[in-house]
Write a protein that holds these residues in place. Structure first.
Motif, PDB file in Angstrom:
ATOM      1  N   HIS A 149     -34.087  14.831 -20.570  1.00 58.51           N
ATOM      2  CA  HIS A 149     -32.848  13.596 -20.684  1.00 58.51           C
ATOM      3  C   HIS A 149     -33.119  12.789 -22.012  1.00 58.51           C
ATOM      4  O   HIS A 149     -32.148  12.357 -22.611  1.00 58.51           O
ATOM      5  N   GLN A 150     -34.172  13.097 -23.026  1.00 60.59           N
ATOM      6  CA  GLN A 150     -34.413  12.527 -24.052  1.00 60.59           C
ATOM      7  C   GLN A 150     -33.688  13.370 -25.237  1.00 60.59           C
ATOM      8  O   GLN A 150     -33.202  12.640 -26.176  1.00 60.59           O
ATOM      9  N   ILE A 151     -33.611  14.712 -24.851  1.00 65.71           N
ATOM     10  CA  ILE A 151     -32.915  15.181 -26.074  1.00 65.71           C
ATOM     11  C   ILE A 151     -31.518  15.941 -25.811  1.00 65.71           C
ATOM     12  O   ILE A 151     -30.596  16.427 -26.762  1.00 65.71           O
ATOM     13  N   LEU A 152     -31.170  15.489 -24.399  1.00 66.06           N
ATOM     14  CA  LEU A 152     -29.653  15.914 -24.001  1.00 66.06           C
ATOM     15  C   LEU A 152     -28.810  14.714 -24.119  1.00 66.06           C
ATOM     16  O   LEU A 152     -27.919  14.641 -23.130  1.00 66.06           O
ATOM     17  N   GLY A 153     -28.815  14.052 -24.979  1.00 70.48           N
ATOM     18  CA  GLY A 153     -27.713  12.758 -25.209  1.00 70.48           C
ATOM     19  C   GLY A 153     -26.682  13.086 -25.818  1.00 70.48           C
ATOM     20  O   GLY A 153     -26.288  14.361 -26.126  1.00 70.48           O
ATOM     21  N   GLU A 154     -25.622  12.262 -26.071  1.00 74.49           N
ATOM     22  CA  GLU A 154     -24.560  12.385 -26.694  1.00 74.49           C
ATOM     23  C   GLU A 154     -24.494  12.989 -28.060  1.00 74.49           C
ATOM     24  O   GLU A 154     -25.373  12.235 -28.859  1.00 74.49           O
ATOM     25  N   GLY A 155     -23.752  13.781 -28.303  1.00 75.09           N
ATOM     26  CA  GLY A 155     -23.603  14.056 -29.982  1.00 75.09           C
ATOM     27  C   GLY A 155     -24.432  15.640 -29.814  1.00 75.09           C
ATOM     28  O   GLY A 155     -24.334  16.201 -30.828  1.00 75.09           O
ATOM     29  N   ALA A 156     -25.208  15.810 -28.907  1.00 77.38           N
ATOM     30  CA  ALA A 156     -25.871  17.416 -29.096  1.00 77.38           C
ATOM     31  C   ALA A 156     -24.941  18.331 -28.601  1.00 77.38           C
ATOM     32  O   ALA A 156     -24.059  18.078 -27.912  1.00 77.38           O
ATOM     33  N   VAL A 157     -25.262  19.617 -29.206  1.00 74.64           N
ATOM     34  CA  VAL A 157     -24.314  20.738 -28.881  1.00 74.64           C
ATOM     35  C   VAL A 157     -25.490  21.822 -28.440  1.00 74.64           C
ATOM     36  O   VAL A 157     -26.625  22.114 -29.081  1.00 74.64           O
ATOM     37  N   LEU A 158     -25.232  22.589 -27.283  1.00 72.73           N
ATOM     38  CA  LEU A 158     -25.852  23.398 -26.793  1.00 72.73           C
ATOM     39  C   LEU A 158     -25.863  24.772 -27.493  1.00 72.73           C
ATOM     40  O   LEU A 158     -24.729  25.517 -27.482  1.00 72.73           O
ATOM     41  N   VAL A 159     -26.965  25.408 -27.693  1.00 76.32           N
ATOM     42  CA  VAL A 159     -26.850  26.651 -28.513  1.00 76.32           C
ATOM     43  C   VAL A 159     -27.809  27.613 -28.062  1.00 76.32           C
ATOM     44  O   VAL A 159     -29.016  27.523 -28.128  1.00 76.32           O
ATOM     45  N   PRO A 160     -27.387  28.697 -27.201  1.00 70.24           N
ATOM     46  CA  PRO A 160     -28.530  29.490 -26.569  1.00 70.24           C
ATOM     47  C   PRO A 160     -29.070  30.605 -27.491  1.00 70.24           C
ATOM     48  O   PRO A 160     -28.510  30.863 -28.622  1.00 70.24           O
ATOM     49  N   VAL A 161     -30.438  30.720 -27.448  1.00 68.40           N
ATOM     50  CA  VAL A 161     -30.868  31.797 -28.282  1.00 68.40           C
ATOM     51  C   VAL A 161     -30.222  33.254 -28.088  1.00 68.40           C
ATOM     52  O   VAL A 161     -30.160  33.726 -26.873  1.00 68.40           O
ATOM     53  N   PRO A 162     -29.851  33.833 -28.962  1.00 67.94           N
ATOM     54  CA  PRO A 162     -28.906  34.917 -28.527  1.00 67.94           C
ATOM     55  C   PRO A 162     -29.734  36.591 -28.575  1.00 67.94           C
ATOM     56  O   PRO A 162     -30.917  36.391 -29.051  1.00 67.94           O
ATOM     57  N   LEU A 163     -29.410  37.572 -27.834  1.00 67.99           N
ATOM     58  CA  LEU A 163     -29.811  38.671 -27.778  1.00 67.99           C
ATOM     59  C   LEU A 163     -29.184  39.457 -28.966  1.00 67.99           C
ATOM     60  O   LEU A 163     -28.082  39.338 -29.125  1.00 67.99           O
ATOM     61  N   HIS A 164     -29.946  40.734 -29.213  1.00 62.60           N
ATOM     62  CA  HIS A 164     -29.189  41.437 -30.123  1.00 62.60           C
ATOM     63  C   HIS A 164     -27.992  42.202 -28.993  1.00 62.60           C
ATOM     64  O   HIS A 164     -28.080  42.398 -27.942  1.00 62.60           O
ATOM     65  N   ARG A 165     -26.931  42.609 -29.691  1.00 61.41           N
ATOM     66  CA  ARG A 165     -26.087  43.293 -29.099  1.00 61.41           C
ATOM     67  C   ARG A 165     -26.138  44.116 -28.157  1.00 61.41           C
ATOM     68  O   ARG A 165     -25.592  44.580 -26.941  1.00 61.41           O
ATOM     69  N   ARG A 166     -26.963  45.189 -28.525  1.00 64.19           N
ATOM     70  CA  ARG A 166     -27.531  46.398 -27.826  1.00 64.19           C
ATOM     71  C   ARG A 166     -28.232  45.899 -26.522  1.00 64.19           C
ATOM     72  O   ARG A 166     -28.341  46.467 -25.156  1.00 64.19           O
ATOM     73  N   ARG A 167     -29.049  45.117 -26.730  1.00 65.87           N
ATOM     74  CA  ARG A 167     -29.804  44.777 -25.455  1.00 65.87           C
ATOM     75  C   ARG A 167     -29.022  43.834 -24.421  1.00 65.87           C
ATOM     76  O   ARG A 167     -29.082  44.023 -23.233  1.00 65.87           O
ATOM     77  N   GLN A 168     -28.031  42.812 -25.061  1.00 66.11           N
ATOM     78  CA  GLN A 168     -27.198  42.231 -24.044  1.00 66.11           C
ATOM     79  C   GLN A 168     -26.199  43.131 -23.484  1.00 66.11           C
ATOM     80  O   GLN A 168     -25.852  42.961 -22.260  1.00 66.11           O
ATOM     81  N   PHE A 169     -25.803  44.162 -23.984  1.00 66.28           N
ATOM     82  CA  PHE A 169     -25.061  45.369 -23.387  1.00 66.28           C
ATOM     83  C   PHE A 169     -25.889  45.827 -22.208  1.00 66.28           C
ATOM     84  O   PHE A 169     -25.125  46.243 -21.165  1.00 66.28           O
ATOM     85  N   SER A 170     -27.043  46.181 -22.613  1.00 66.47           N
ATOM     86  CA  SER A 170     -27.782  46.855 -21.593  1.00 66.47           C
ATOM     87  C   SER A 170     -28.174  46.088 -20.193  1.00 66.47           C
ATOM     88  O   SER A 170     -28.198  46.327 -19.058  1.00 66.47           O
ATOM     89  N   ARG A 171     -28.200  44.409 -20.586  1.00 61.33           N
ATOM     90  CA  ARG A 171     -28.651  43.658 -19.483  1.00 61.33           C
ATOM     91  C   ARG A 171     -27.214  43.020 -18.762  1.00 61.33           C
ATOM     92  O   ARG A 171     -27.364  42.372 -17.690  1.00 61.33           O
TER      93      ARG A 171
END
Length: 283
Positions: A152-174
């Motif tokens: 709750h302390q870091i999820l306040g107004e003004g934040a944008v959520l950015v997921p840690v990405p996978l490499h495209r080959r690994r994401q395709f396999s999963r």
């Protein structure tokens, strides 16, 4: 006449067309609303009969879906205050206002703050394994609800959520990126915007499982970069990196350093679980 058709079912259409009326129309009256709720409840009963709800961690039968059995719930260890305000590591006792963990003093992180919902133990490991490797993206909602409370302390107004990405080959396999599913669910729970196209893992990396802290850092060094056009969206923004588990922090460190160079205003980290003791670093 067009007006007559828009006003209701066409003549001779009968019950079939009446049943096709919108859900919004049905719930305008208390009777319609109760009928709709009853139909939904009946649907849930049928589904529960065909597919009985089970514990997300151990698969024992439970009374309600998307939860844990009492045994697994009792083993889950939420992370709450007192904790290090920078790394989010729990303190055994209250160290007083402004107290920081020795690790944060010895090796200050590239990000500003990190928060995690639970300690990484056998129950958290089972949930993450099913989310990550077991083709169970729906588990992200359970995790996100706990993350929203812990962060709750870091999820306040003004934040944008950015997921840690996978490499495209690994994401395709999963088929999907578990961090992306977590960020998407967390965005709905916390009512925050999501940017899945800000960062890319342009270089494939080894699995981090079994690597030492030094090996992990070397493995992800230089593996991330901004996608074309993302620098404009990043400038001055407060970014919350989202991932499933925080171990040594090598991955989020590599991303945070890159984001800092590219003009991010602030960088926080939000995960479902985190390693508290080195002996638990089997992820």
């Amino acid at each position: 006449m067009v007006g007559a058709i828009e006003a209701g079912p066409a003549a001779g259409c009968g019950l079939g067309c009446a049943l096709m009326e919108s859900e919004a129309g049905l719930v305008k009256t208390p009777i319609g609303r109760r009928a709709l709720e009853g139909a939904r409840g009946l649907g849930r009963l049928v589904l529960d009969g065909l597919f009985p709800p089970v514990c997300l961690a151990c698969a024992r039968a439970v009374g309600t879906p998307d939860g844990l059995c009492p045994t697994c719930w009792g083993k889950l260890v939420p992370i709450s205050a007192p904790l290090c305000p920078i790394l989010g590591l729990p303190f055994e006792t209250d160290m007083g206002a402004g107290a920081v963990s020795p690790k944060a003093i010895a090796v200050p992180p590239a990000f500003d703050r990190a928060r995690s919902a639970v300690t990484y133990n056998e129950v958290a490991r089972a949930i993450i394994a099913k989310l990550k490797y077991g083709d169970r993206p729906e588990l992200a909602l359970f995790c996100a609800r706990m993350m929203a409370g812990a962060g709750h302390q870091i999820l306040g107004e003004g934040a944008v959520l950015v997921p840690v990405p996978l490499h495209r080959r690994r994401q395709f396999s999963r088929r999907y990126n578990q961090a992306g599913e977590l960020a998407r669910a967390l965005g709905r729970v916390a009512n925050l915007p999501l940017d899945t196209d800000m960062i890319e893992r342009h270089r494939p990396t080894r699995q981090q499982v079994g690597l030492t802290a030094r090996q992990r850092a070397g493995n992800v060094d230089g593996a991330f970069r901004l996608r074309p056009g993302a620098e404009r969206r990043l400038a001055g923004r407060r970014v919350v990196l989202v991932d499933d588990v925080l171990t040594t922090g090598a991955t989020v460190e590599a991303i945070a350093r890159m984001l800092r160079r590219k003009g991010a205003g602030a960088i926080d980290v939000m995960t479902f679980a985190r390693v508290v003791f080195d002996a638990d670093m089997t992820v």
